[in-house]
Structure formats: structure tokens, C-alpha cells
Design a protein around this motif. Structure first.
Motif, mmCIF file in Angstrom:
data_model
loop_
_atom_site.group_PDB
_atom_site.id
_atom_site.type_symbol
_atom_site.label_atom_id
_atom_site.label_comp_id
_atom_site.label_asym_id
_atom_site.label_seq_id
_atom_site.Cartn_x
_atom_site.Cartn_y
_atom_site.Cartn_z
ATOM 1 N N TYR A 71 29.797 41.018 36.661
ATOM 2 C CA TYR A 71 30.934 40.096 36.688
ATOM 3 C C TYR A 71 32.167 40.895 36.277
ATOM 4 O O TYR A 71 32.047 41.961 35.670
ATOM 5 N N THR A 92 38.301 35.989 33.348
ATOM 6 C CA THR A 92 38.085 34.794 34.153
ATOM 7 C C THR A 92 39.443 34.168 34.458
ATOM 8 O O THR A 92 40.470 34.635 33.979
ATOM 9 N N ARG A 93 39.436 33.135 35.278
ATOM 10 C CA ARG A 93 40.667 32.405 35.577
ATOM 11 C C ARG A 93 40.622 31.034 34.912
ATOM 12 O O ARG A 93 39.663 30.704 34.211
ATOM 13 N N LYS A 96 37.271 26.022 36.019
ATOM 14 C CA LYS A 96 35.900 26.514 36.216
ATOM 15 C C LYS A 96 35.877 27.574 37.322
ATOM 16 O O LYS A 96 35.059 27.522 38.236
ATOM 17 N N ARG A 97 36.791 28.525 37.225
ATOM 18 C CA ARG A 97 36.908 29.561 38.253
ATOM 19 C C ARG A 97 36.933 30.938 37.612
ATOM 20 O O ARG A 97 37.729 31.190 36.708
ATOM 21 N N GLY A 98 36.077 31.789 38.119
ATOM 22 C CA GLY A 98 36.140 33.171 37.714
ATOM 23 C C GLY A 98 37.048 33.945 38.650
ATOM 24 O O GLY A 98 37.705 33.389 39.524
ATOM 25 N N ASN A 100 37.796 35.810 41.759
ATOM 26 C CA ASN A 100 37.175 35.680 43.081
ATOM 27 C C ASN A 100 36.755 37.038 43.617
ATOM 28 O O ASN A 100 37.583 37.953 43.716
ATOM 29 N N GLN A 127 41.253 34.854 29.684
ATOM 30 C CA GLN A 127 41.626 33.959 30.783
ATOM 31 C C GLN A 127 42.977 34.390 31.331
ATOM 32 O O GLN A 127 43.988 34.380 30.625
ATOM 33 N N CYS A 184 30.470 25.997 35.911
ATOM 34 C CA CYS A 184 31.232 27.204 35.585
ATOM 35 C C CYS A 184 30.581 28.437 36.215
ATOM 36 O O CYS A 184 31.266 29.299 36.774
ATOM 37 N N GLY A 187 31.132 28.758 39.783
ATOM 38 C CA GLY A 187 32.498 29.202 40.015
ATOM 39 C C GLY A 187 32.738 30.660 39.682
ATOM 40 O O GLY A 187 33.876 31.118 39.675
ATOM 41 N N ASN A 188 31.663 31.403 39.368
ATOM 42 C CA ASN A 188 31.718 32.849 39.118
ATOM 43 C C ASN A 188 32.250 33.206 37.733
ATOM 44 O O ASN A 188 32.746 34.310 37.509
ATOM 45 N N ILE A 189 32.137 32.277 36.786
ATOM 46 C CA ILE A 189 32.454 32.596 35.395
ATOM 47 C C ILE A 189 31.257 33.351 34.798
ATOM 48 O O ILE A 189 30.112 32.976 35.016
#
Length: 253
Positions: A71, A92-93, A96-98, A100, A127, A184, A187-189
């Protein structure tokens, strides 16, 4: 000859006097029992510790080397007041988005990241601020830190989503958090394993699959549960990564 009268409760009539005391005692006992049960359930749980967004520290900007697998990680080569040089930190972003994978930032790219720190003890996550402002590629590239193989371990603990665990939610773990955690992770977290015992003096581990990629979706069924599994552990920079073998995962009662 007199007959002994037995009190009888009728819903639309006043409660007989000799039943009123009995009902009061039962009511008090039920309330006291439920209160005691709630207190016992609370004190039997592990203290989740202090964890939150560190808005009080303000936005942090650091530069470093970008790593995409398992990751997104930034190996910091120029830190800030609160993020030390040499730190390897998951990014992460918002929501619930890591980060991309379609952003296609190459491994080894020099990057600048700006965002808010989440922190629980020795667990940090970054974040990014909104849009593309939080992650910028810089000229040049650097080699990624060499992986150090720490061997195969059989471990017990819990797989969590790293963002909620680091402070986006409290406590951010346990079976009640399972659905949120899986959203999460989808979402790639980055997922984080919380070990029941320290390994190499650490209890928090970034989780990937057994070939160095993201965690297999087959492990989602075990998120939020106390589990046992077999895993390879590697150190890269100052972060420990568990390369788990999904077929060894089992819930521990």
C-alpha cells in the motif's frame, strides 16, 4: 369459614398493595443487574488508547520516496516538526479512499506530501489534503529501502483498517467496526494488524499478501475478529510488513 384471598393482577385495575412491593423489588433488581452487566462488559475491554486526527499540529509537509506496494508509503527524507526524517509513513486520502493505484506514481519517485497526521501510539498515518494538492511528484527518483526478511511467524491479533485504527474512529476496531473497516479496505486504505504480543518491539504491522501485493480480499471475512495466522514479516525502512498467507487464517474463540 373464611377463605384466604389471593392477590391477582388485572391490567386495568390498580396494582394490589402486596404485589406492589414485589414488583418494585424486581424492577430495582433488573435495573441493578443490567447496570452491573454494562459496567463489567466495559471494564473487561482493552483500552483503545488515545487516537485522533492531529489537527492541533496543523498541516504537515514532507518529502521522500514513494512506494506503492503493498500500500502507498512515503519513506521520508526531509521531515517536518512532527514527522521525523527517516520515518516510513502510510498515506491515504479523505473519507474511505486510499491513494488510487490509477495515479500510477512509480515506485522510487521523489514526492512531496501535505496533509494531516493521524496517530495512535507508535502508529502513524498521513491523510493527504484534497485533490492533487496533497501528493506531488518531484524531479528525480531514489531507490526504495532494502527489505529485511525477519522470518516466518505464527501470530494472533486483529486485522483492522489502518485509518480508523489510527484515529479516524474510536475505538476503530472490533467486530462492531467490521463493516466500516471492510469499506475502508475496499477503498484501498492500508490494513494494519494489531498483534496480541510485541514482535520486534512492535504491535502494529502493515498487511499485504504473501507475494508483496495488497491484502487478498479473502481475508476480509476475518477483519475485526481475533485471529491466528502464519505470516512472513519483512522490515522496509522503519515499517514492518506482514506478508500473510490467507489460507492459514482462522478465527480464535
Amino acid at each position: 369459614m373464611s377463605q384466604k384471598q389471593t392477590s391477582f393482577f388485572v391490567g386495568y385495575l390498580p396494582v394490589p398493595g402486596n404485589l406492589r412491593k414485589f414488583l418494585l423489588m424486581i424492577s430495582v433488581a433488573i435495573v441493578a443487574g443490567l447496570s452491573a452487566g454494562g459496567i463489567l462488559a466495559g471494564i473487561s475491554q482493552d483500552d483503545p488508547g488515545q487516537a485522533n486526527f492531529r489537527f492541533d499540529l496543523g498541516r504537515q509537509t514532507v518529502t521522500g520516496t514513494f512506494q506503492s506496494k503493498p500500500y502507498p508509503i512515503v519513506h521520508v527524507d526531509q521531515g517536518s516538526e512532527h514527522i521525523k526524517t527517516g520515518r516510513s509513513i502510510m498515506v491515504t486520502r479523505g473519507g474511505k479512499r486510499g491513494v488510487n493505484p490509477m495515479d500510477r506514481i512509480e515506485d522510487g519517485s521523489n514526492v512531496e506530501v501535505t496533509g494531516i497526521l493521524l496517530k495512535r501510539g507508535e502508529l502513524d498515518m498521513f491523510q493527504l489534503v484534497g485533490g492533487n494538492r496533497g501528493l506531488k511528484t518531484l524531479d528525480g527518483s531514489s531507490g526504495l529501502p532494502v527489505k529485511e526478511d525477519l522470518g516466518t511467524w505464527r501470530v494472533q491479533g486483529e486485522i483492522c483498517d489502518g485509518k480508523c485504527l489510527a484515529g479516524a474512529m474510536n475505538p476503530g476496531r472490533g467486530i462492531a467496526h467490521k463493516a466500516c473497516a471492510n469499506l475502508c479496505l475496499i477503498g484501498n486504505i492500508p490494513p494494519v494488524f494489531v498483534s496480541s504480543q510485541p514482535i520486534e518491539d512492535e504491535i502494529y504491522f502493515l498487511v499485504g499478501d504473501n507475494v508483496g501485493g495488497p491484502m487478498s480480499s479473502s481475508a476480509y471475512d476475518y477483519v475485526g475478529q481475533f485471529v491466528e495466522m502464519e505470516t512472513q514479516i519483512v522490515r522496509q525502512g522503519d515499517i514492518l510488513i506482514m506478508q500473510i498467507k490467507p489460507d492459514t487464517l482462522r478465527a480464535v474463540q
